[in-house]
Design a protein around this motif. Structure first.
Motif, PDB file in Angstrom:
ATOM      1  N   VAL A  25       0.833  -1.204   0.000  1.00 20.71           N
ATOM      2  CA  VAL A  25       0.000   0.000   0.000  1.00 20.71           C
ATOM      3  C   VAL A  25       0.869   1.256   0.000  1.00 20.71           C
ATOM      4  CG1 VAL A  25      -1.727   1.280   1.316  1.00 20.71           C
ATOM      5  CG2 VAL A  25      -1.883  -1.202   1.139  1.00 20.71           C
ATOM      6  N   ASP A  26       1.976   1.223   0.745  1.00 16.88           N
ATOM      7  CA  ASP A  26       2.854   2.393   0.840  1.00 16.88           C
ATOM      8  C   ASP A  26       3.411   2.828  -0.509  1.00 16.88           C
ATOM      9  OD1 ASP A  26       2.431   2.429   3.541  1.00 16.88           O
ATOM     10  OD2 ASP A  26       4.362   1.536   4.070  1.00 16.88           O
ATOM     11  N   GLU A  34       8.850  10.980   3.942  1.00 18.66           N
ATOM     12  CA  GLU A  34       9.757  10.536   2.877  1.00 18.66           C
ATOM     13  C   GLU A  34      10.396  11.750   2.217  1.00 18.66           C
ATOM     14  OE1 GLU A  34       7.652   8.273  -0.100  1.00 18.66           O
ATOM     15  OE2 GLU A  34       6.374   9.933  -0.628  1.00 18.66           O
ATOM     16  N   SER A  35      11.647  11.571   1.785  1.00 18.08           N
ATOM     17  CA  SER A  35      12.362  12.658   1.122  1.00 18.08           C
ATOM     18  C   SER A  35      11.885  12.784  -0.320  1.00 18.08           C
ATOM     19  CB  SER A  35      13.868  12.382   1.149  1.00 18.08           C
ATOM     20  OG  SER A  35      14.174  11.283   0.301  1.00 18.08           O
ATOM     21  N   GLU A  36      12.256  13.879  -0.950  1.00 16.74           N
ATOM     22  CA  GLU A  36      11.897  14.064  -2.370  1.00 16.74           C
ATOM     23  C   GLU A  36      12.504  12.954  -3.220  1.00 16.74           C
ATOM     24  OE1 GLU A  36       9.803  16.167  -3.974  1.00 16.74           O
ATOM     25  OE2 GLU A  36       9.177  16.716  -1.959  1.00 16.74           O
ATOM     26  N   GLU A  38      13.207   9.842  -2.227  1.00 11.50           N
ATOM     27  CA  GLU A  38      12.446   8.626  -1.962  1.00 11.50           C
ATOM     28  C   GLU A  38      11.092   8.671  -2.672  1.00 11.50           C
ATOM     29  OE1 GLU A  38      13.990   7.448   2.520  1.00 11.50           O
ATOM     30  OE2 GLU A  38      12.530   9.093   2.272  1.00 11.50           O
ATOM     31  N   ARG A  39      10.477   9.838  -2.653  1.00  9.52           N
ATOM     32  CA  ARG A  39       9.181  10.008  -3.325  1.00  9.52           C
ATOM     33  C   ARG A  39       9.317   9.792  -4.825  1.00  9.52           C
ATOM     34  NH1 ARG A  39       5.901  14.889  -5.115  1.00  9.52           N
ATOM     35  NH2 ARG A  39       3.761  14.172  -4.985  1.00  9.52           N
ATOM     36  N   ALA A  40      10.341  10.371  -5.419  1.00  8.12           N
ATOM     37  CA  ALA A  40      10.566  10.215  -6.860  1.00  8.12           C
ATOM     38  C   ALA A  40      10.818   8.748  -7.212  1.00  8.12           C
ATOM     39  CB  ALA A  40      11.729  11.095  -7.307  1.00  8.12           C
ATOM     40  N   ALA A  41      11.593   8.050  -6.390  1.00  6.54           N
ATOM     41  CA  ALA A  41      11.887   6.637  -6.641  1.00  6.54           C
ATOM     42  C   ALA A  41      10.614   5.804  -6.507  1.00  6.54           C
ATOM     43  CB  ALA A  41      12.947   6.137  -5.669  1.00  6.54           C
ATOM     44  N   ARG A  42       9.801   6.101  -5.488  1.00  7.83           N
ATOM     45  CA  ARG A  42       8.545   5.378  -5.285  1.00  7.83           C
ATOM     46  C   ARG A  42       7.605   5.591  -6.461  1.00  7.83           C
ATOM     47  NH1 ARG A  42       3.929   7.204  -3.630  1.00  7.83           N
ATOM     48  NH2 ARG A  42       4.734   9.132  -2.742  1.00  7.83           N
TER      49      ARG A  42
END
Length: 97
Positions: A25-26, A34-36, A38-42
């Motif tokens: 779900v995450d 979350e860092s920018e 981490e967000r971009a990678a997700r």
């Protein structure tokens, strides 16, 4: 009583959702703090998954609808509001109504 889906034990609601969807779900909702980067990678991973599984949004909708129906079936008892108009089909030319 223990619940297993495809050999995986499901303990929490998130476990059941993850096993139903095949993704955590995450991945879709993100995590607090979350860092920018981490967000971009997700989001990149999510785009890749959607590209490989174009029917995933339909599966997600189905899982959500089934969960709602199981836990709150009254939410599906929808009636039209008084005074609302229904959409009429357009006339075809040459056909009497």
């Amino acid at each position: 009583m223990r619940s297993y889906i495809g050999g995986q034990q499901a303990v929490t609601a998130d476990d059941f959702i993850e096993l139903a969807l095949g993704t955590p779900v995450d991945l879709w909702l993100g995590v607090e703090g979350e860092s920018e980067m981490e967000r971009a990678a997700r989001q990149a991973a999510a785009r890749d998954i959607l590209a490989d599984n174009p029917d995933l949004p339909d599966r997600v909708s189905q899982v959500a609808a089934e969960a709602i129906e199981a836990s709150a079936p009254e939410l599906f008892n929808v009636v039209p509001l008084a005074g609302t108009k229904t959409r009429r089909q357009p006339r075809r030319s040459g056909v009497a109504a």
